[in-house]
Design a protein around this motif. Structure first.
Motif, PDB file in Angstrom:
ATOM      1  N   ASP A 426       1.463  -5.599  10.337  1.00  0.00           N
ATOM      2  CA  ASP A 426       0.003  -5.464  10.294  1.00  0.00           C
ATOM      3  C   ASP A 426      -0.356  -4.521   9.138  1.00  0.00           C
ATOM      4  OD1 ASP A 426      -2.667  -5.095  10.662  1.00  0.00           O
ATOM      5  OD2 ASP A 426      -2.541  -4.456  12.763  1.00  0.00           O
ATOM      6  N   LEU A 427      -0.687  -5.094   7.988  1.00  0.00           N
ATOM      7  CA  LEU A 427      -0.989  -4.284   6.801  1.00  0.00           C
ATOM      8  C   LEU A 427      -2.362  -3.633   6.872  1.00  0.00           C
ATOM      9  CD1 LEU A 427       0.424  -6.641   4.011  1.00  0.00           C
ATOM     10  CD2 LEU A 427       1.526  -4.663   5.070  1.00  0.00           C
ATOM     11  N   ASP A 428      -3.157  -3.983   7.879  1.00  0.00           N
ATOM     12  CA  ASP A 428      -4.496  -3.412   8.016  1.00  0.00           C
ATOM     13  C   ASP A 428      -4.509  -2.153   8.871  1.00  0.00           C
ATOM     14  OD1 ASP A 428      -6.075  -5.332   6.552  1.00  0.00           O
ATOM     15  OD2 ASP A 428      -5.540  -6.761   8.126  1.00  0.00           O
ATOM     16  N   THR A 429      -3.354  -1.733   9.361  1.00  0.00           N
ATOM     17  CA  THR A 429      -3.310  -0.590  10.281  1.00  0.00           C
ATOM     18  C   THR A 429      -2.283   0.427   9.801  1.00  0.00           C
ATOM     19  OG1 THR A 429      -3.899  -2.026  12.143  1.00  0.00           O
ATOM     20  CG2 THR A 429      -2.923   0.112  12.673  1.00  0.00           C
ATOM     21  N   SER A 469       0.603  -0.221   0.672  1.00  0.00           N
ATOM     22  CA  SER A 469       0.143  -1.552   1.077  1.00  0.00           C
ATOM     23  C   SER A 469      -1.271  -1.489   1.638  1.00  0.00           C
ATOM     24  CB  SER A 469       1.089  -2.141   2.134  1.00  0.00           C
ATOM     25  OG  SER A 469       2.382  -2.323   1.611  1.00  0.00           O
ATOM     26  N   PHE A 470      -1.555  -0.459   2.420  1.00  0.00           N
ATOM     27  CA  PHE A 470      -2.887  -0.305   3.009  1.00  0.00           C
ATOM     28  C   PHE A 470      -3.937  -0.115   1.915  1.00  0.00           C
ATOM     29  CE2 PHE A 470      -6.350   2.066   4.945  1.00  0.00           C
ATOM     30  CZ  PHE A 470      -6.539   1.404   6.159  1.00  0.00           C
ATOM     31  N   ARG A 473      -4.594  -3.315   0.106  1.00  0.00           N
ATOM     32  CA  ARG A 473      -5.320  -4.314   0.893  1.00  0.00           C
ATOM     33  C   ARG A 473      -6.789  -3.927   1.088  1.00  0.00           C
ATOM     34  NH1 ARG A 473      -3.469  -8.561   3.766  1.00  0.00           N
ATOM     35  NH2 ARG A 473      -4.611  -9.259   5.616  1.00  0.00           N
ATOM     36  N   LYS A 474      -7.034  -2.652   1.319  1.00  0.00           N
ATOM     37  CA  LYS A 474      -8.400  -2.219   1.645  1.00  0.00           C
ATOM     38  C   LYS A 474      -9.259  -1.985   0.410  1.00  0.00           C
ATOM     39  CE  LYS A 474      -8.039  -2.163   6.138  1.00  0.00           C
ATOM     40  NZ  LYS A 474      -8.820  -3.102   6.963  1.00  0.00           N
ATOM     41  N   ASP A 630     -15.943  -0.719   8.725  1.00  0.00           N
ATOM     42  CA  ASP A 630     -14.518  -0.781   9.040  1.00  0.00           C
ATOM     43  C   ASP A 630     -14.089   0.463   9.828  1.00  0.00           C
ATOM     44  OD1 ASP A 630     -11.783  -1.280   9.042  1.00  0.00           O
ATOM     45  OD2 ASP A 630     -11.931  -2.310   7.113  1.00  0.00           O
ATOM     46  N   TRP A 632     -11.342   2.089   9.765  1.00  0.00           N
ATOM     47  CA  TRP A 632     -10.625   3.102   8.986  1.00  0.00           C
ATOM     48  C   TRP A 632     -11.583   4.030   8.265  1.00  0.00           C
ATOM     49  CZ3 TRP A 632      -9.978   3.732   3.526  1.00  0.00           C
ATOM     50  CH2 TRP A 632     -10.633   2.793   2.737  1.00  0.00           C
TER      51      TRP A 632
END
Length: 646
Positions: A426-429, A469-470, A473-474, A630, A632
Motif C-alpha cells: 500500500d504505497l498510499d500509507t 515512494s509515498f 505518489r502523493k 486527504d 495524510w
C-alpha cells in the motif's frame, strides 16, 4: 559483619586474621558450610581420599567432612591459637582428624602425600586484586607446594568467589605445568543472603604431562549438567563472568527495581537466546504480582515490546506489578511455547521479586512462537544477513525488511492491502509515525507546497523506499532523489516494496549519504532533505543517524544543499537525553530555527530545521492553510501543531 575486612590490605594480612579469630569465638564459614557446598564437593572428593585443608581457620568444614564419611582429613593454619581450638573441639569425638600449624607456601609433607588439597577461601584471602610482588610470589609458592604434595589423579579444590584476577592466576599457573585438567564448577546457591555465586576451581593432576592446549571445562550447578569443554582461557573466564553477572542481576531483582533492568541469556551454543527486560510498577513500594511475557519472533521490534515505555504499558495491560518481557532471537530455533516455558522456568523463579516467592510463575504470550512468514533472505556486503518477511499484527499484514545484525530494528516497513485477491504494498500509507512527522517539513514550505509546485526532494537513507515512494505518489509534480549506501537494499526496495526506482521522477543514487550531501551543494538545491539513515547503536549512543552525519561540516552541507526556503527533516534515535540535547544544540549553531517533534510511542525524535528563521506560532499558521481532503494532510496538520522550537 563489622569484623569483616575493611580493605584489601587487611584481607591479605595474617595479623588481621589472627585478631579476627581471637574476637570471634563461634566458627566462621566463608561461602557456606558443608550443608551448602557439600553436594558440589562430593563430586570431587572420595571417602578414601587423604585430604589436606589449607587455611582452616575456625571453620567446621573438617569435622563436617568427617561426619560425612571423610576420615583422613588434615587441616593446617598459620595461627597456633586456631589450631589449638580445633584440636580441643574435636579431640574426643573425631580423634582421626589432624590439625597442625603450617604455612601452605612452605609445606613439610612428602611429595604425593595427599589425593585432595582443599582450599576454602584461603586463596581469596591471601590474594587481593592489588597484590604486590611479594604476595604474588607467596601465591606461586603455595601453588607449587600444592602441586608437589598432590598425588597423580589427585585434585586441588579451591572454594572461591572466582574474581577475575584469581582465575587468571590459577589458570595461568596450572595450565603452564601441562600436568592438570582444569575445571570451574559453579556451586548451587549457598545462602539466600549471599549475593555472589560460589565456585570450585578443580585442578586434577595427570599421571604424566600432556603437551599442547590444556583441557578446560566449565560445570554449572545442576548435578545433571555435564561439564562443557571450553576452547580457551578467555572463553572460560567470560562464562564465569556471565554467571556472576546473572547472580548479581537476580539479587537486584529480589527487591523492587527503581528502573527497568535487562539481561541476555545465552543458549547451549553460547549465542544469545533470550533477552529479558524486567519492569516494575513505579508507583508501588513493593511488588509481588509477577508474570513473564513471551514476545513472538517477528514482533520484537514493535514499540510495545522494544521500548521501556511500551513495556510499561504492556505491564499495565497485563495487570501485573512486575512483568518480565522475553524477546527471542531469529538465529535460534524454538520448537514450541511449552519448550520455551520449560527452558525459562528456573530463570523465571530466579527473577521473581522476594514477596512472590512460592507463587506459580505465570507465562503470558500472544499464542505463537513465530508470527512471521519469510519471503526472501540474503547477505549484503554492506549490512550482512537480511530477511524480508510478512508479519500479521491483529487485522493488518505488514512487510518488513530486517537486518539480522540489528534484529530489534525494523529497517523498513510497509502495509499490505488486497488487490484482486493478492497482497500488494500500500504505497498510499505510511506505517511509521516518524515518517509522518518528517512530512511536516513540507507543511513549513507554506504557499510553495499549497500551490503544488514542482518540488525537488531528497531522501537520504532510502531503505525499502516507503517514504520516497509515498512522496513520489502523493506529490505528482515533485522529483525525488533517494540515496542508499547498499546496492542490494535498492534491489530489495524495488522487488519487495514496489519502490518506483525506474520512474522518470525518481532518481536513486547508490553511495555514501555524507558524500552526496557534500556534492549536493554544488548542484541543483532541494526544497526538503529528509535524513533517515539507520545504523547500529554504538558507544556514541546514536542509532540514527550515525555520528558522521552530525559533524559540523556535514550539518553545513545539509543546510547549503537547501533552497533559501528549504527545510531539513532529520530522524534522531538515541536513548540518551544528553546526546539528544547535544544534537539539537549543534543543529542550532547551523540553522536559525530547530523544531522538535517527539512521540510517546516512538523512540524516534524528528527535528525540522528550516533555512529561515520562523516564529513559534508559524507551524500552527501553516497547519491552518493546508489543503483539506486527504487523510495524510490532516495528519501533517496535527504534527505541525505539535512542533516546538528547541
Amino acid at each position: 559483619m563489622a569484623l569483616l575486612p575493611r580493605s584489601n590490605t587487611e584481607f591479605a594480612d595474617p595479623n588481621y586474621w589472627r585478631s579476627f579469630f581471637e574476637k570471634r569465638q563461634t566458627p566462621f564459614e566463608w561461602y557456606g558450610d558443608f550443608n551448602q557446598i557439600g553436594s558440589s564437593l562430593e563430586r570431587y572428593l572420595k571417602p578414601q581420599d587423604a585430604i589436606i585443608q589449607i587455611g582452616c581457620g575456625n571453620s567446621l568444614l573438617a569435622e563436617q567432612l568427617y561426619d560425612n564419611g571423610y576420615r583422613r582429613v588434615t587441616s593446617i593454619d598459620t595461627d597456633q591459637g586456631v589450631i589449638d581450638k580445633q584440636r580441643s573441639r574435636n579431640a574426643n569425638n573425631r580423634p582421626e582428624l589432624l590439625f597442625e600449624r603450617a604455612d601452605a607456601s612452605r609445606l613439610t609433607y612428602e611429595a604425593g602425600t595427599f589425593s585432595a588439597v582443599l582450599d576454602k577461601g584461603t586463596l581469596d584471602a591471601l590474594f587481593p586484586p592489588d597484590a604486590d610482588d611479594a604476595t604474588r610470589s607467596t601465591v606461586k609458592s603455595m601453588f607449587s607446594e600444592v602441586q608437589r604434595v598432590l598425588s597423580p589423579g589427585g585434585r586441588y579444590i579451591v572454594v572461591t568467589l572466582a574474581q577475575e584476577h584469581i582465575l587468571q592466576e590459577w589458570l595461568s599457573y596450572f595450565s603452564e605445568t601441562h600436568e592438570f585438567i582444569l575445571r570451574i564448577h559453579k556451586c548451587a546457591k549457598c545462602d539466600d543472603g549471599f549475593v555472589m555465586p560460589v565456585f570450585l576451581l578443580v585442578a586434577t593432576r595427570l599421571k604424566a604431562p600432556m603437551p599442547g592446549q590444556p583441557i578446560l571445562e566449565l560445570s554449572l550447578a545442576d548435578a545433571a549438567n555435564k561439564a562443557k569443554r571450553m576452547s580457551s582461557v578467555d572463553e572460560l573466564v567470560e562464562n564465569v563472568r556471565a554467571a556472576q553477572e546473572y547472580n548479581w542481576f537476580c539479587h537486584m531483582c529480589s527487591e523492587k527495581l527503581s528502573s527497568e533492568a535487562s539481561i541476555t541469556i545465552n543458549g547451549p551454543d553460547g549465542r544469545p537466546r533470550y533477552l529479558i527486560s524486567i519492569c516494575d510498577d513505579p508507583e508501588l513500594k513493593s511488588v509481588y504480582l509477577y508474570a513473564m511475557f513471551i514476545v513472538p519472533v517477528g514482533r520484537e521490534a514493535e514499540w510495545l515490546f522494544c521500548t521501556a515505555k511500551g513495556r510499561q504499558i504492556l505491564r499495565k495491560t497485563c495487570n501485573r506489578h512486575r512483568l518480565a518481557v522475553v524477546r527471542l532471537y531469529r538465529n535460534q530455533e524454538y520448537e514450541s511455547l511449552d519448550l520455551i516455558k520449560d527452558e525459562l522456568n528456573s530463570i523465571a523463579l530466579d527473577l521473581a521479586p522476594g514477596k512472590s516467592k512460592g507463587q506459580k510463575i505465570e507465562f503470558l504470550s500472544l499464542g505463537e512462537v513465530d508470527v512471521k512468514k519469510t519471503l526472501a533472505g540474503g547477505k549484503s556486503a554492506v549490512n550482512g544477513d537480511w530477511t524480508v518477511e510478512n508479519v500479521q499484527v491483529r487485522t493488518n499484514l505488514y512487510r518488513r525488511l530486517v537486518f539480522l545484525s540489528s534484529q530489534n530494528l525494523v529497517q523498513s516497513e510497509a502495509l499490505l492491502k488486497k488487490v484482486k485477491g493478492k497482497h500488494v504494498v500500500d504505497l498510499d500509507t505510511l506505517t511509521c509515525d516518524h515518517h509522518e512527522a518528517m512530512l511536516s517539513a513540507l507543511g513549513l514550505l507554506g504557499d510553495r507546497f499549497a500551490a503544488d509546485a514542482p518540488l525537488r526532494l531528497a531522501v537520504v537513507g532510502l531503505g525499502g523506499g516507503s517514504l520516497a515512494s509515498f512522496l513520489h505518489r502523493k506529490l505528482p509534480r515533485a522529483s525525488v532523489v533517494g540515496v542508499e549506501l547498499d546496492p542490494e537494499v535498492v534491489t530489495i526496495a524495488a522487488k519487495w516494496f514496489d519502490c518506483p526506482v525506474d520512474d522518470s521522477r525518481m532518481t536513486v543514487v547508490v553511495g555514501d549519504g555524507v558524500k552526496f550531501l557534500a556534492d549536493a551543494v554544488k548542484g541543483d538545491l532541494f526544497d526538503v532533505v529528509f535524513v533517515d539513515v539507520a545504523g547500529a547503536m554504538h558507544d556514541d549512543g546514536l542509532s540514527c543517524p550515525p555520528a558522521v552525519f552530525i559533524t559540523d561540516e556535514c550539518l553545513r552541507h545539509m543546510r547549503d544543499s537547501l533552497t533559501p526556503t528549504g527545510c531539513l527533516a532529520l530522524n534522531l534515535v538515541t536513548r540518551d537525553e544528553e546526546i539528544s540535547a547535544s544534537v539539537r544544540s549543534k543543529l542550532a549553531q547551523v540553522f536559525p530555527t530547530v523544531l522538535r517533534h517527539s512521540s510517546e510511542q516512538e523512540v524516534n525524535e524528528v527535528l525540522l530545521c528550516p533555512k529561515w528563521s520562523i516564529e513559534s506560532n508559524e507551524p500552527r499558521k501553516r497547519a491552518k492553510s493546508l489543503p483539506s481532503g486527504d487523510k495524510w494532510l490532516k495528519t501533517m496538520g496535527d504534527n505541525l501543531n505539535n512542533l516546538r522550537i528547541c
